[in-house]
Scaffold this motif. Structure first.
Motif, mmCIF file in Angstrom:
data_model
loop_
_atom_site.group_PDB
_atom_site.id
_atom_site.type_symbol
_atom_site.label_atom_id
_atom_site.label_comp_id
_atom_site.label_asym_id
_atom_site.label_seq_id
_atom_site.Cartn_x
_atom_site.Cartn_y
_atom_site.Cartn_z
ATOM 1 N N THR A 151 40.279 58.837 55.888
ATOM 2 C CA THR A 151 41.307 57.924 55.394
ATOM 3 C C THR A 151 41.137 57.724 53.898
ATOM 4 N N LYS A 152 42.247 57.802 53.170
ATOM 5 C CA LYS A 152 42.189 57.624 51.725
ATOM 6 C C LYS A 152 41.887 56.172 51.381
ATOM 7 N N ALA A 153 40.887 55.962 50.554
ATOM 8 C CA ALA A 153 40.506 54.603 50.160
ATOM 9 C C ALA A 153 41.545 54.033 49.200
ATOM 10 N N ALA A 154 41.571 52.704 49.128
ATOM 11 C CA ALA A 154 42.473 52.035 48.192
ATOM 12 C C ALA A 154 41.882 52.085 46.791
ATOM 13 N N ILE A 155 42.730 52.183 45.791
ATOM 14 C CA ILE A 155 42.282 52.164 44.402
ATOM 15 C C ILE A 155 41.730 50.773 44.106
ATOM 16 N N PRO A 156 40.516 50.680 43.569
ATOM 17 C CA PRO A 156 39.944 49.348 43.302
ATOM 18 C C PRO A 156 40.769 48.577 42.279
ATOM 19 N N LYS A 157 40.936 47.295 42.547
ATOM 20 C CA LYS A 157 41.723 46.429 41.678
ATOM 21 C C LYS A 157 40.809 45.592 40.789
ATOM 22 N N VAL A 158 41.412 45.018 39.759
ATOM 23 C CA VAL A 158 40.665 44.134 38.863
ATOM 24 C C VAL A 158 40.019 43.019 39.673
ATOM 25 N N GLY A 159 38.728 42.804 39.452
ATOM 26 C CA GLY A 159 37.982 41.780 40.176
ATOM 27 C C GLY A 159 37.219 42.316 41.369
ATOM 28 N N GLU A 160 37.588 43.518 41.838
ATOM 29 C CA GLU A 160 36.898 44.110 42.979
ATOM 30 C C GLU A 160 35.691 44.925 42.520
ATOM 31 N N GLU A 161 34.768 45.150 43.439
ATOM 32 C CA GLU A 161 33.576 45.938 43.124
ATOM 33 C C GLU A 161 33.943 47.419 43.042
ATOM 34 N N ALA A 162 33.432 48.090 42.025
ATOM 35 C CA ALA A 162 33.694 49.518 41.845
ATOM 36 C C ALA A 162 32.781 50.337 42.750
ATOM 37 N N PRO A 163 33.294 51.395 43.371
ATOM 38 C CA PRO A 163 32.427 52.284 44.158
ATOM 39 C C PRO A 163 31.316 52.860 43.279
ATOM 40 N N ASP A 164 30.095 52.847 43.794
ATOM 41 C CA ASP A 164 28.913 53.205 42.999
ATOM 42 C C ASP A 164 28.657 54.716 43.053
ATOM 43 N N PHE A 165 29.377 55.461 42.211
ATOM 44 C CA PHE A 165 29.227 56.913 42.236
ATOM 45 C C PHE A 165 27.865 57.358 41.699
ATOM 46 N N TYR A 168 42.895 67.307 42.751
ATOM 47 C CA TYR A 168 42.543 66.821 41.420
ATOM 48 C C TYR A 168 42.481 65.303 41.430
ATOM 49 N N ALA A 169 41.876 64.740 40.398
ATOM 50 C CA ALA A 169 41.787 63.287 40.269
ATOM 51 C C ALA A 169 43.009 62.773 39.514
ATOM 52 N N ARG A 170 43.641 61.777 40.079
ATOM 53 C CA ARG A 170 44.762 61.134 39.381
ATOM 54 C C ARG A 170 44.247 60.547 38.074
ATOM 55 N N PRO A 171 44.917 60.824 36.940
ATOM 56 C CA PRO A 171 44.431 60.260 35.673
ATOM 57 C C PRO A 171 44.543 58.737 35.671
ATOM 58 N N ALA A 172 43.416 58.092 35.547
ATOM 59 C CA ALA A 172 43.355 56.630 35.557
ATOM 60 C C ALA A 172 42.136 56.226 34.745
ATOM 61 N N THR A 173 42.156 55.005 34.227
ATOM 62 C CA THR A 173 41.058 54.520 33.393
ATOM 63 C C THR A 173 40.679 53.109 33.817
ATOM 64 N N PHE A 174 39.386 52.856 33.883
ATOM 65 C CA PHE A 174 38.864 51.549 34.286
ATOM 66 C C PHE A 174 37.756 51.128 33.322
ATOM 67 N N ILE A 175 37.567 49.815 33.211
ATOM 68 C CA ILE A 175 36.351 49.291 32.581
ATOM 69 C C ILE A 175 35.618 48.507 33.653
ATOM 70 N N VAL A 176 34.364 48.917 33.898
ATOM 71 C CA VAL A 176 33.530 48.270 34.910
ATOM 72 C C VAL A 176 32.510 47.400 34.188
ATOM 73 N N GLY A 177 32.451 46.130 34.553
ATOM 74 C CA GLY A 177 31.549 45.190 33.902
ATOM 75 C C GLY A 177 30.116 45.307 34.396
ATOM 76 N N LYS A 178 29.234 44.506 33.801
ATOM 77 C CA LYS A 178 27.810 44.539 34.166
ATOM 78 C C LYS A 178 27.584 44.116 35.612
ATOM 79 N N ASP A 179 28.531 43.362 36.187
ATOM 80 C CA ASP A 179 28.429 42.944 37.588
ATOM 81 C C ASP A 179 29.002 44.012 38.524
ATOM 82 N N ARG A 180 29.352 45.165 37.972
ATOM 83 C CA ARG A 180 29.934 46.317 38.667
ATOM 84 C C ARG A 180 31.301 46.000 39.269
#
Length: 198
Positions: free
Chosen positions: A4-18, A120-132
């Motif tokens: 199942t395709k995961a949902a794109i993380p939203k602002v405030g949510e935890e980023a997947p830890d690649f 391919y990866a959809r072109p998208a940009t995120f900033i992940v904070g120190k709290d991930r």
């Protein structure tokens, strides 16, 4: 059974830890990098000249972002040779990671496919904070490198580099001409102190 395709993380949510391999060698885990400061995560397509041009623009601003304790990380669905070629042609010094198993691009909800290029990866940009957690996200249009720098600077609160600050007024010469710094009698040419073109 299809994954199942995961949902794109939203602002405030935890980023997947690649945890991915780098075109420059070694591996990078997101949670170990966010300890140092915010991480700009930009997904790229190795065959896209538009994405290569964007990373060339990022390369011109990466030193300022690094000084603000930010890190730039690129992630693409690519084989090692493709990732290394993308890294070389963009001139960026930051991490260019490749996800040839598609695991983490899928985890971020960004895996796309077409007949010409396959996965391919959809072109998208995120900033992940120190709290991930996701501090900022751009899915439709890329933010400018200057905007990324401003957002990273807002998070860390560090002083901006000298070229980003207002210059003090220059002293007038004998006939109202400006004197160049460190050169009495030379007319100022109005060039910035830095050779940075940003």
């Amino acid at each position: 059974m299809a994954r199942t395709k995961a949902a794109i993380p939203k602002v405030g949510e935890e980023a997947p830890d690649f945890n991915l391999q780098s075109a420059q060698g070694g591996r990078l885990r997101l949670s170990l990098r966010t300890v140092r400061g915010p991480v700009v995560v930009a997904f790229y397509r190795p065959w896209s000249e538009e994405d290569a041009e964007y990373f060339r623009a990022l390369a011109k601003k990466e030193d300022d972002i690094n000084l603000a304790l930010g890190t730039i990380v690129g992630i693409g669905v690519a084989e090692p040779d493709e990732a290394r070629e993308f890294w070389r042609k963009t001139g960026i010094k930051s991490y260019v990671l490749y996800d040839y198993t598609r695991e983490w691009v899928t985890e971020w909800g960004l895996l796309e496919r077409d007949r010409e290029h396959g996965d391919y990866a959809r072109p998208a940009t995120f900033i992940v904070g120190k709290d991930r957690r996701i501090a900022h996200a751009w899915l439709e249009e890329r933010p400018s490198p200057e905007e990324l720098f401003e957002k990273v600077h807002e998070i860390t609160g560090l002083p901006k580099p000298p070229e980003e600050q207002e210059e003090p007024p220059k002293k007038a010469g004998k006939e109202g001409e400006e004197k160049a710094p460190g050169g009495a009698g030379r007319a100022a040419r109005g060039k910035p102190d830095s050779t940075d073109e940003d």
